[in-house]
Design a protein around this motif. Structure first.
Motif, PDB file in Angstrom:
ATOM      1  N   GLY A  40       0.879  -1.869   0.079  1.00 42.55           N
ATOM      2  CA  GLY A  40       0.222  -0.007   0.294  1.00 42.55           C
ATOM      3  C   GLY A  40       0.888   1.112   0.185  1.00 42.55           C
ATOM      4  O   GLY A  40       1.671   1.547   0.606  1.00 42.55           O
ATOM      5  N   SER A  41       0.052   2.384  -0.848  1.00 38.89           N
ATOM      6  CA  SER A  41       0.353   3.707  -0.643  1.00 38.89           C
ATOM      7  C   SER A  41       0.023   4.314   0.163  1.00 38.89           C
ATOM      8  O   SER A  41      -1.614   4.214  -0.253  1.00 38.89           O
ATOM      9  CB  SER A  41       0.835   4.388  -2.041  1.00 38.89           C
ATOM     10  OG  SER A  41       2.322   3.750  -2.297  1.00 38.89           O
ATOM     11  N   SER A  42       0.277   5.428   0.850  1.00 43.09           N
ATOM     12  CA  SER A  42      -0.416   6.555   1.426  1.00 43.09           C
ATOM     13  C   SER A  42      -1.566   6.229   2.433  1.00 43.09           C
ATOM     14  O   SER A  42      -1.667   4.890   2.716  1.00 43.09           O
ATOM     15  CB  SER A  42      -0.763   7.415   0.106  1.00 43.09           C
ATOM     16  OG  SER A  42      -0.795   8.951   0.920  1.00 43.09           O
ATOM     17  N   ILE A  43      -3.264   6.709   1.418  1.00 41.01           N
ATOM     18  CA  ILE A  43      -4.310   5.455   2.498  1.00 41.01           C
ATOM     19  C   ILE A  43      -4.004   4.332   2.673  1.00 41.01           C
ATOM     20  O   ILE A  43      -4.525   3.369   2.503  1.00 41.01           O
ATOM     21  CB  ILE A  43      -5.194   6.881   1.843  1.00 41.01           C
ATOM     22  CG1 ILE A  43      -6.319   6.463   3.400  1.00 41.01           C
ATOM     23  CG2 ILE A  43      -5.860   5.957   0.426  1.00 41.01           C
ATOM     24  CD1 ILE A  43      -6.834   6.665   4.011  1.00 41.01           C
ATOM     25  N   GLY A  44      -3.566   3.845   0.735  1.00 38.20           N
ATOM     26  CA  GLY A  44      -3.735   2.594   0.649  1.00 38.20           C
ATOM     27  C   GLY A  44      -2.536   1.592   1.384  1.00 38.20           C
ATOM     28  O   GLY A  44      -3.622   0.870   2.263  1.00 38.20           O
ATOM     29  N   ALA A  45      -1.720   2.535   2.297  1.00 42.04           N
ATOM     30  CA  ALA A  45      -1.211   1.866   3.048  1.00 42.04           C
ATOM     31  C   ALA A  45      -1.731   1.604   4.299  1.00 42.04           C
ATOM     32  O   ALA A  45      -2.256   0.619   5.317  1.00 42.04           O
ATOM     33  CB  ALA A  45       0.251   2.489   3.528  1.00 42.04           C
ATOM     34  N   VAL A  46      -2.979   2.505   4.788  1.00 41.63           N
ATOM     35  CA  VAL A  46      -3.750   2.728   6.205  1.00 41.63           C
ATOM     36  C   VAL A  46      -4.599   1.597   5.928  1.00 41.63           C
ATOM     37  O   VAL A  46      -5.036   0.469   7.320  1.00 41.63           O
ATOM     38  CB  VAL A  46      -3.947   4.517   5.834  1.00 41.63           C
ATOM     39  CG1 VAL A  46      -4.826   3.444   7.750  1.00 41.63           C
ATOM     40  CG2 VAL A  46      -2.803   5.493   6.974  1.00 41.63           C
ATOM     41  N   MET A  47      -5.494   1.628   4.780  1.00 38.87           N
ATOM     42  CA  MET A  47      -6.174   0.827   4.510  1.00 38.87           C
ATOM     43  C   MET A  47      -5.808  -0.569   4.522  1.00 38.87           C
ATOM     44  O   MET A  47      -6.521  -1.910   5.214  1.00 38.87           O
ATOM     45  CB  MET A  47      -7.013   1.105   3.173  1.00 38.87           C
ATOM     46  CG  MET A  47      -7.859   1.971   3.602  1.00 38.87           C
ATOM     47  SD  MET A  47      -9.022   2.133   4.187  1.00 38.87           S
ATOM     48  CE  MET A  47      -9.824   3.298   4.606  1.00 38.87           C
ATOM     49  N   GLY A  48      -4.409  -0.895   4.204  1.00 40.31           N
ATOM     50  CA  GLY A  48      -4.283  -2.403   3.618  1.00 40.31           C
ATOM     51  C   GLY A  48      -3.372  -2.427   5.359  1.00 40.31           C
ATOM     52  O   GLY A  48      -3.866  -3.847   5.734  1.00 40.31           O
ATOM     53  N   ALA A  49      -3.292  -1.734   5.796  1.00 37.58           N
ATOM     54  CA  ALA A  49      -2.680  -2.947   7.526  1.00 37.58           C
ATOM     55  C   ALA A  49      -3.923  -2.888   8.112  1.00 37.58           C
ATOM     56  O   ALA A  49      -3.932  -3.683   8.958  1.00 37.58           O
ATOM     57  CB  ALA A  49      -1.901  -0.780   8.159  1.00 37.58           C
ATOM     58  N   ALA A  50      -5.141  -1.867   7.957  1.00 38.49           N
ATOM     59  CA  ALA A  50      -6.236  -2.344   9.033  1.00 38.49           C
ATOM     60  C   ALA A  50      -6.812  -3.838   8.174  1.00 38.49           C
ATOM     61  O   ALA A  50      -6.743  -4.233   9.655  1.00 38.49           O
ATOM     62  CB  ALA A  50      -7.174  -0.727   8.480  1.00 38.49           C
ATOM     63  N   MET A  51      -6.945  -4.216   6.772  1.00 35.93           N
ATOM     64  CA  MET A  51      -7.308  -5.766   7.043  1.00 35.93           C
ATOM     65  C   MET A  51      -6.192  -6.456   7.374  1.00 35.93           C
ATOM     66  O   MET A  51      -6.403  -7.179   7.595  1.00 35.93           O
ATOM     67  CB  MET A  51      -7.281  -5.563   5.013  1.00 35.93           C
ATOM     68  CG  MET A  51      -7.712  -6.852   5.030  1.00 35.93           C
ATOM     69  SD  MET A  51      -7.722  -7.277   2.967  1.00 35.93           S
ATOM     70  CE  MET A  51      -9.044  -8.646   3.107  1.00 35.93           C
ATOM     71  N   ALA A  52      -4.750  -5.821   7.099  1.00 32.14           N
ATOM     72  CA  ALA A  52      -4.024  -7.258   7.733  1.00 32.14           C
ATOM     73  C   ALA A  52      -4.184  -7.310   9.063  1.00 32.14           C
ATOM     74  O   ALA A  52      -3.297  -8.289   9.858  1.00 32.14           O
ATOM     75  CB  ALA A  52      -2.493  -6.542   6.923  1.00 32.14           C
TER      76      ALA A  52
END
Length: 303
Positions: free
Chosen positions: A54-66
């Protein structure tokens, strides 16, 4: 007395396994709320990615799922927070620079806000705090400002990595990690699906960068031009990557009408991008079917 006969071995068929999936969540500020639809569809289909980037907000969303959060949990938390503007203002006030000198040093600059402090203030308690706590291997992309390159974090403190990846220039302070200066990962890699190559049978990329929209007869404001130009540069990089090596599934939710800082518009963004659910499910099912028909041949590209 009859002689006991040894049972003959029963022929077994090889167990069929579903193809593995890895997913890259792209950057785009508040437009990244559209990632929630993708996570919810994965939950509904029973698909658990074997790797996430993930990058930027995608890093946050991906980390939430993970971290183990479901799409529904992420949605409920996000919408509840966005509805409570008083709570948002109160939390935001907590993240202000602790000293006035930080805010006005070198002239008044909005970019003095600390993104890591903001993430600790706004993200849900279910979020993991280190990569080692994550249930899915995750890579977070940030831009090494003086190193002139992208860096992929995969271990250690999770919040500093997310902050580095989400440090949008002119909005947040750059982030210091391991003695290096980092800014928004989307500058170098808006949809980092290339870091998933070889890690799964099916690679998915979700682009929420969007593009500038407005009245062609009216010039954009300075800040609109700043963010819009960044969108155009990001899209040029994405298009080049798609020409070189596209992922198996590539999705662009309709997010262009929203701005990068429209974080209080969670419900509007989710409503406007709901159509992406059927598109994503159809394309992912198509990629699975194509893989099952020809798992070792030329991979079908469903961009």
């Amino acid at each position: 007395m009859s002689e006991a006969r040894q049972a003959e071995p029963v022929a077994t068929r090889p167990t069929k396994t579903d193809p593995t999936v890895a997913i890259a969540f792209g950057g785009g500020g508040a437009r990244g709320y559209a990632h929630i639809h993708i996570i919810e569809v994965l939950d509904e289909m029973g698909v658990r990615p074997v790797a996430i980037t993930g990058s930027s907000i995608g890093a946050v969303m991906g980390a939430a799922m993970a971290s183990g959060m479901t799409g529904r949990q992420i949605r409920d938390y996000t919408v509840s927070l966005a509805r409570n503007r008083g709570d948002v203002v109160g939390r935001f006030w907590q993240t202000r620079p602790s000293r006035m000198r930080e805010l006005v040093d070198g002239g008044f600059r909005f970019g003095q806000f600390n993104i890591e402090r903001m993430l600790h203030t706004f993200l849900p308690p279910q979020m993991a705090h280190s990569f080692e706590e994550l249930k899915i291997p995750t890579g977070i992309v940030a831009t090494d400002y003086y190193g002139h390159r992208q860096t992929v974090f995969t271990s250690g403190d999770l919040f500093s990595a997310m902050a580095a990846s989400a440090a949008i220039p002119a909005v947040f302070k750059a982030v210091v990690r391991d003695g290096r200066i980092y800014v928004d990962g989307g500058i170098f890699n808006p949809v980092p699906y290339d870091h998933l190559v070889g890690r799964a049978d099916i690679i998915v990329g979700i682009d929420v960068v969007g593009a500038p929209q407005g009245d062609p007869s009216k010039p954009p404001t300075t800040i609109e031009c700043l963010f819009g130009t960044s969108q155009l540069m990001n899209q040029s990089m994405i298009q080049l990557k798609l020409m070189v090596e596209p992922p198996d599934v590539f999705i662009r939710p309709p997010v262009s009408r929203f701005r990068v800082l429209d974080f209080l518009k969670a419900e509007q963004i989710l409503e406007a991008t709901a159509s992406v659910r059927d598109e994503f499910k159809r394309k992912l099912e198509g990629a699975v079917a194509a893989y099952e028909m020809d798992p070792i041949g030329v991979k079908r590209r469903l961009v």
